[in-house]
Design a protein around this motif. Sequence first.
Motif, PDB file in Angstrom:
ATOM      1  N   TYR A  62       2.233   8.225   9.466  1.00 46.50           N
ATOM      2  CA  TYR A  62       2.658   6.958  10.061  1.00 46.50           C
ATOM      3  C   TYR A  62       2.783   5.916   8.952  1.00 46.50           C
ATOM      4  N   ALA A  63       4.010   5.403   8.737  1.00 46.62           N
ATOM      5  CA  ALA A  63       4.291   4.542   7.587  1.00 46.62           C
ATOM      6  C   ALA A  63       4.769   3.153   8.022  1.00 46.62           C
ATOM      7  N   PHE A  64       4.219   2.106   7.461  1.00 44.83           N
ATOM      8  CA  PHE A  64       3.153   2.082   6.477  1.00 44.83           C
ATOM      9  C   PHE A  64       2.111   1.055   6.873  1.00 44.83           C
TER      10      PHE A  64
ATOM     11  N   SER B  11      -0.349   6.302   6.603  1.00 41.98           N
ATOM     12  CA  SER B  11       0.106   6.185   5.217  1.00 41.98           C
ATOM     13  C   SER B  11       0.104   4.718   4.805  1.00 41.98           C
ATOM     14  N   PHE B  12      -0.455   4.451   3.623  1.00 39.54           N
ATOM     15  CA  PHE B  12      -0.576   3.079   3.125  1.00 39.54           C
ATOM     16  C   PHE B  12       0.206   2.913   1.831  1.00 39.54           C
TER      17      PHE B  12
ATOM     18  N   ILE C  13      -1.893   8.181   0.888  1.00 37.03           N
ATOM     19  CA  ILE C  13      -1.707   7.089  -0.063  1.00 37.03           C
ATOM     20  C   ILE C  13      -0.347   7.230  -0.733  1.00 37.03           C
ATOM     21  N   ASP C  14       0.460   6.184  -0.635  1.00 34.29           N
ATOM     22  CA  ASP C  14       1.795   6.182  -1.236  1.00 34.29           C
ATOM     23  C   ASP C  14       1.858   5.052  -2.259  1.00 34.29           C
ATOM     24  N   TRP C  15       1.283   5.322  -3.443  1.00 32.86           N
ATOM     25  CA  TRP C  15       1.212   4.339  -4.519  1.00 32.86           C
ATOM     26  C   TRP C  15       2.398   4.569  -5.450  1.00 32.86           C
TER      27      TRP C  15
END
Length: 416
Positions: free
Chosen positions: A87-89, A149-150, A191-193
């Motif tokens: 689930y974004a974001f 998802s962050f 984590i989407d860094w």
Amino acid sequence: MHVPHLPRTRSLRALFSALCSVALGAGLLAGAGTATATTPAQAPAAQAAAGSKVVGYFTEWGTYDRKYYVKNVETSGSAAELTHINYAFGNVTGGKCAMGDAYAATDRAYTAAESVDGTADTWDQPLRGNFNQLLKLKQKHPDLKILWSFGGWTWSGGFTEAAKDPAAFAQSCYDLVENSKWADVFDGIDIDWEYPNSCGLSCDESGRDAFPKLMGALRAKFGQDYLVTAAITADATAGGKIDAADYAGAAPYVDWYNPMTYDFFGAWDTTGPTAPHSPLTSYSGIPKADYHSSATIAKLKGLGIPASKLLLGIGFYGRGWTGVTQSEPGGTATGPAKGTYENGIEDYKVLKQSCPATGTVAGTAYAKCGSDWWSYDTPQTIATKMSYKNEQGLGGTFFWELSGDTGDGELIKAID
């Protein structure tokens, strides 16, 4: 009518695992930060086997202009194919995990026609929005796991502050993911860094450690009963973004990585050369060496990251140019092709009709229609990529994102 929360099972699984570990002896268990099952009884009940994971991103904002609801995941047949939804974001700000769009997530009232189970939300129910719809989807598909998802491209700037105190960041994420209002929605965190240590000439070894420290703190806080994953760069060039962060050092803390093996090329280079945005392999004339999926996977495996912890990324969209005269890749252009929501990008479901594929290169497809040139994956090229995924022993497939597929889930069914 509000759908009641599903019964909690994590605490029972945790107790059972603890009892098993006592009986088997501590010497058989993996160290902190590594998710390892010693017997079939200790494996998470619905954890997908290596190779079979199908992870799709669901965008929070897609419920607005795209009008893509959780219900569409069900009616398209996608829910039956998925093992996990990202689930974004969620946002990253002030060193903490935070809500993205609270109205979309928890407050928006769904009509009966929009709802997963055909039941309209009421004004007085404690949880509405996407989160409640996801709960309804999980009731229909009990084995489906959902991760929050962050970050993402827009909100990755907050990770720099978060990395200064990884433990505090991890605590904030845990508290948000397990908020009592929606405690049964999520089974983990993604984590989407984009991207750790992207600091040019100032990058050093201490900067490379930021990512493993962050992921280690998340694993320590969430424990083995939750999933901890990360979307990571696909830049395998020498000195590129993979080299800028210690992804191998963080690998023991993650259940898997999602290397973003798409967007290698696009109309941000307004005059071209035209090139497929998600090539599986290299090809004669590729604009930049090692800008393809197989180079990414080879580089990550070469760092010692297990193949079973790597998923192959696929885009459910195309990237395109206009002012193109050459049918094959490598032509010049005058700018980005017109797209529904943003120029230079378009959903597969649109391109399938408006600009059908006219050729293939490097395991993906391209299309020339009028002066427009697009590249995207089709069911046929996805089949090629699935053969590669199996040959490499990868843990599965992930894609960005669900709303780009056809109404009957043409692309996700090709993955399966």
